[in-house]
Design an enzyme around this catalytic site. Structure first.
Site, PDB file in Angstrom:
ATOM      1  N   CYS A 133       0.806  -1.225   0.000  1.00 17.36           N
ATOM      2  CA  CYS A 133       0.000   0.000   0.000  1.00 17.36           C
ATOM      3  C   CYS A 133       0.843   1.282   0.000  1.00 17.36           C
ATOM      4  O   CYS A 133       0.294   2.373  -0.124  1.00 17.36           O
ATOM      5  CB  CYS A 133      -0.962  -0.010   1.176  1.00 17.36           C
ATOM      6  N   HIS A 160      -3.449   6.928   1.517  1.00 19.76           N
ATOM      7  CA  HIS A 160      -3.875   5.597   1.084  1.00 19.76           C
ATOM      8  C   HIS A 160      -5.238   5.317   1.709  1.00 19.76           C
ATOM      9  O   HIS A 160      -5.451   5.544   2.900  1.00 19.76           O
ATOM     10  CB  HIS A 160      -2.831   4.563   1.524  1.00 19.76           C
ATOM     11  N   ASN A 200     -10.213  -0.786  -0.019  1.00 18.34           N
ATOM     12  CA  ASN A 200      -8.764  -0.597  -0.032  1.00 18.34           C
ATOM     13  C   ASN A 200      -8.195  -1.266  -1.286  1.00 18.34           C
ATOM     14  O   ASN A 200      -8.206  -2.494  -1.381  1.00 18.34           O
ATOM     15  CB  ASN A 200      -8.197  -1.224   1.251  1.00 18.34           C
TER      16      ASN A 200
HETATM   17  O1  UT7 Z   1      -3.699  -1.157   3.564  1.00 15.57           O
HETATM   18  C1  UT7 Z   1      -3.223  -1.156   4.876  1.00 15.57           C
HETATM   19  C2  UT7 Z   1      -3.641  -2.353   5.563  1.00 15.57           C
HETATM   20  N1  UT7 Z   1      -4.795  -2.455   6.349  1.00 15.57           N
HETATM   21  C3  UT7 Z   1      -5.358  -1.584   7.197  1.00 15.57           C
HETATM   22  O2  UT7 Z   1      -5.125  -0.418   7.215  1.00 15.57           O
HETATM   23  C4  UT7 Z   1      -6.344  -2.142   8.176  1.00 15.57           C
HETATM   24  C5  UT7 Z   1      -6.147  -1.605   9.574  1.00 15.57           C
HETATM   25  N2  UT7 Z   1      -7.119  -2.158  10.518  1.00 15.57           N
HETATM   26  C6  UT7 Z   1      -8.442  -1.920  10.466  1.00 15.57           C
HETATM   27  O3  UT7 Z   1      -8.906  -1.214   9.576  1.00 15.57           O
HETATM   28  C7  UT7 Z   1      -9.328  -2.481  11.554  1.00 15.57           C
HETATM   29  O4  UT7 Z   1      -8.513  -3.074  12.538  1.00 15.57           O
HETATM   30  C8  UT7 Z   1     -10.352  -3.539  11.026  1.00 15.57           C
HETATM   31  C9  UT7 Z   1     -11.405  -2.827  10.199  1.00 15.57           C
HETATM   32  C10 UT7 Z   1      -9.656  -4.602  10.209  1.00 15.57           C
HETATM   33  C11 UT7 Z   1     -11.067  -4.200  12.205  1.00 15.57           C
HETATM   34  O5  UT7 Z   1     -11.702  -3.225  13.011  1.00 15.57           O
HETATM   35  P1  UT7 Z   1     -11.495  -3.230  14.580  1.00 15.57           P
HETATM   36  O6  UT7 Z   1     -12.286  -2.118  15.103  1.00 15.57           O
HETATM   37  O7  UT7 Z   1     -10.010  -3.221  14.841  1.00 15.57           O
HETATM   38  O8  UT7 Z   1     -12.174  -4.582  14.993  1.00 15.57           O
HETATM   39  P2  UT7 Z   1     -11.559  -5.787  15.827  1.00 15.57           P
HETATM   40  O9  UT7 Z   1     -10.649  -6.592  14.965  1.00 15.57           O
HETATM   41  O10 UT7 Z   1     -11.063  -5.284  17.134  1.00 15.57           O
HETATM   42  O11 UT7 Z   1     -12.857  -6.629  16.100  1.00 15.57           O
HETATM   43  C12 UT7 Z   1     -13.900  -6.163  16.967  1.00 15.57           C
HETATM   44  C13 UT7 Z   1     -15.020  -7.180  16.987  1.00 15.57           C
HETATM   45  C14 UT7 Z   1     -14.542  -8.593  17.252  1.00 15.57           C
HETATM   46  O12 UT7 Z   1     -15.540  -9.256  18.042  1.00 15.57           O
HETATM   47  P3  UT7 Z   1     -15.376  -9.399  19.624  1.00 15.57           P
HETATM   48  O13 UT7 Z   1     -14.098 -10.148  19.820  1.00 15.57           O
HETATM   49  O14 UT7 Z   1     -15.315  -7.998  20.155  1.00 15.57           O
HETATM   50  O15 UT7 Z   1     -16.593 -10.153  20.008  1.00 15.57           O
HETATM   51  C15 UT7 Z   1     -14.483  -9.251  15.897  1.00 15.57           C
HETATM   52  O16 UT7 Z   1     -14.658 -10.634  15.935  1.00 15.57           O
HETATM   53  O17 UT7 Z   1     -15.657  -7.226  15.717  1.00 15.57           O
HETATM   54  C16 UT7 Z   1     -15.659  -8.571  15.216  1.00 15.57           C
HETATM   55  N3  UT7 Z   1     -15.515  -8.521  13.772  1.00 15.57           N
HETATM   56  C17 UT7 Z   1     -16.558  -8.385  12.952  1.00 15.57           C
HETATM   57  N4  UT7 Z   1     -17.875  -8.283  13.179  1.00 15.57           N
HETATM   58  C18 UT7 Z   1     -18.687  -8.134  12.114  1.00 15.57           C
HETATM   59  C19 UT7 Z   1     -14.376  -8.553  13.031  1.00 15.57           C
HETATM   60  N5  UT7 Z   1     -14.685  -8.465  11.728  1.00 15.57           N
HETATM   61  C20 UT7 Z   1     -16.016  -8.351  11.651  1.00 15.57           C
HETATM   62  C21 UT7 Z   1     -16.905  -8.214  10.589  1.00 15.57           C
HETATM   63  N6  UT7 Z   1     -18.224  -8.099  10.862  1.00 15.57           N
HETATM   64  N7  UT7 Z   1     -16.504  -8.152   9.302  1.00 15.57           N
END
Ligand code: UT7
Length: 321
Positions: free
Chosen positions: A111, A247, A277
């Site tokens: 990225c 990005h 993305n």
């Molecule tokens: O190009 C550069 C590379 N990538 C990035 O820039 C990505 C950077 N990271 C992010 O954008 C975020 O970390 C994500 C969007 C990937 C995830 O968001 P988050 O707020 O960090 O969520 P999390 O991983 O902490 O998950 C929170 C909760 C979890 O459930 P529990 O453990 O709280 O019960 C996950 O299991 O949300 C759950 N979860 C989902 N729920 C519904 C994770 N993915 C999903 C989903 N739909 N798609």
């Protein structure tokens, strides 16, 4: 002497996959995806490939800049997701354009790739090695996406963006770039060429795997630092910057960067809601969109900033031609 962007182009697949369609594949919903990422839809290849999208974006950029393919003496394609290894994607673009005089190579920096392609072309133009460069980011991340992993499949999309740069009079701004291979584990994808057995295609290792929170924290810390550093290094005040084109990974990352820089959100255009993305294509697609709708005007100073796997990150200042 510097490099001036004189034309832009982009190509995104016509097939649009919205969040509701993803919710039919994994346990998720439109509300969660929009709230946590800002993404509402992404464009996904059907008949297109990384090469075909790169070619189309390149043709559009040349037409926009009124530059003949015969004038192009450097083509750099940034990609991590080409459909071919050999020849490189840039040589395929050369063939399609008939850009016989061009030196062509691909660049792999995920990225951060478009920012690094820009810096590389700029260095060649600044140094007088080449006069006209074509830089392209083209990605088919859908091929590297594990469509059973809800933590990643909601994020990515496919597309390509391109810019033509010409050597000309003007100031060259020094970029800021960093890499930290020690933190590479946060975002990985193994090469499929290592596969001895096609059954292993089911192995998650062969798809993008990410520690989302680690990447999020890295981005919101390192991107504002890099942006502040690039401004300081070039003695440019933030008031002089019209646009920060980051990005397009996550709306919350863009908002956090704006907050840390103490700059208004109006300076941070976004199109991730429509494309997701698209890795190294994202900045180029947004630049093209903004040029076409006339938000970009001659003399404006723009910061572009990339971040991602490697880990890699960096920022550059562009003075719009
Ligand atoms: O190009 C550069 C590379 N990538 C990035 O820039 C990505 C950077 N990271 C992010 O954008 C975020 O970390 C994500 C969007 C990937 C995830 O968001 P988050 O707020 O960090 O969520 P999390 O991983 O902490 O998950 C929170 C909760 C979890 O459930 P529990 O453990 O709280 O019960 C996950 O299991 O949300 C759950 N979860 C989902 N729920 C519904 C994770 N993915 C999903 C989903 N739909 N798609």
């Amino acid at each position: 002497m510097t490099g001036i962007i004189c034309g832009t182009g982009s190509y995104t697949p016509s097939y649009v996959m919205d969040n509701n369609e993803i919710a039919t594949m994994v346990e998720t919903n439109d509300e969660w995806i929009k709230e946590r990422t800002g993404v509402a839809a992404r464009h996904i290849i059907k008949d297109e490939t990384t090469v075909s999208m790169a070619c189309e974006a390149a043709k559009r950029a040349l037409a926009d800049g009124r530059v003949d393919a015969g004038e192009v003496d450097l083509i750099i394609v940034s990609t991590i997701s080409s459909n071919i290894i050999l020849p490189c994607t840039a040589c395929e673009v050369q063939k399609e354009l008939g850009a016989k005089g061009a030196t062509c190579f691909d660049l792999s920096a995920a990225c951060s790739g478009f920012v690094l392609a820009y810096n590389t072309a700029l260095a060649y133009l600044f140094g007088g090695v080449y006069k006209t460069a074509l830089i392209i980011g083209s990605e088919s991340l859908s091929n590297l996406t594990n469509w059973e992993d809800r933590s990643t499949c909601i994020l990515f999309g496919d597309g390509a963006g391109a810019a033509v740069m010409k050597a000309g009079e003007g100031r060259t701004y020094l970029p800021v770039t960093y890499s930290d291979g020690m933190k590479g584990k946060a975002l990985t994808c193994s090469s499929r060429h290592a596969l001895a057995d096609t059954c292993r295609m089911k192995d998650p290792e062969y798809y993008i795997q990410m520690d989302g929170q680690a990447v999020f924290k890295f981005a919101v810390k390192k991107v504002p630092e890099a942006v502040s550093e690039v401004l300081e290094k070039n003695h440019v005040e933030k008031e002089e910057i019209t646009w920060y084109i980051l990005h397009q990974a996550n709306r919350r990352i863009v908002e956090a960067v704006a907050k840390r820089l103490d700059e208004p959100m109006e300076k941070f255009p976004m199109n991730l809601q429509e494309y997701g993305n698209t890795s190294s294509a994202s900045i180029a697609i947004l630049l093209d969109e903004m040029k076409k709708d006339k938000r970009l005007k001659s003399g404006q100073k723009i910061v572009i900033a990339g971040f991602g796997a490697g880990l890699t990150w960096g920022a550059s200042i562009i003075e719009w031609g």
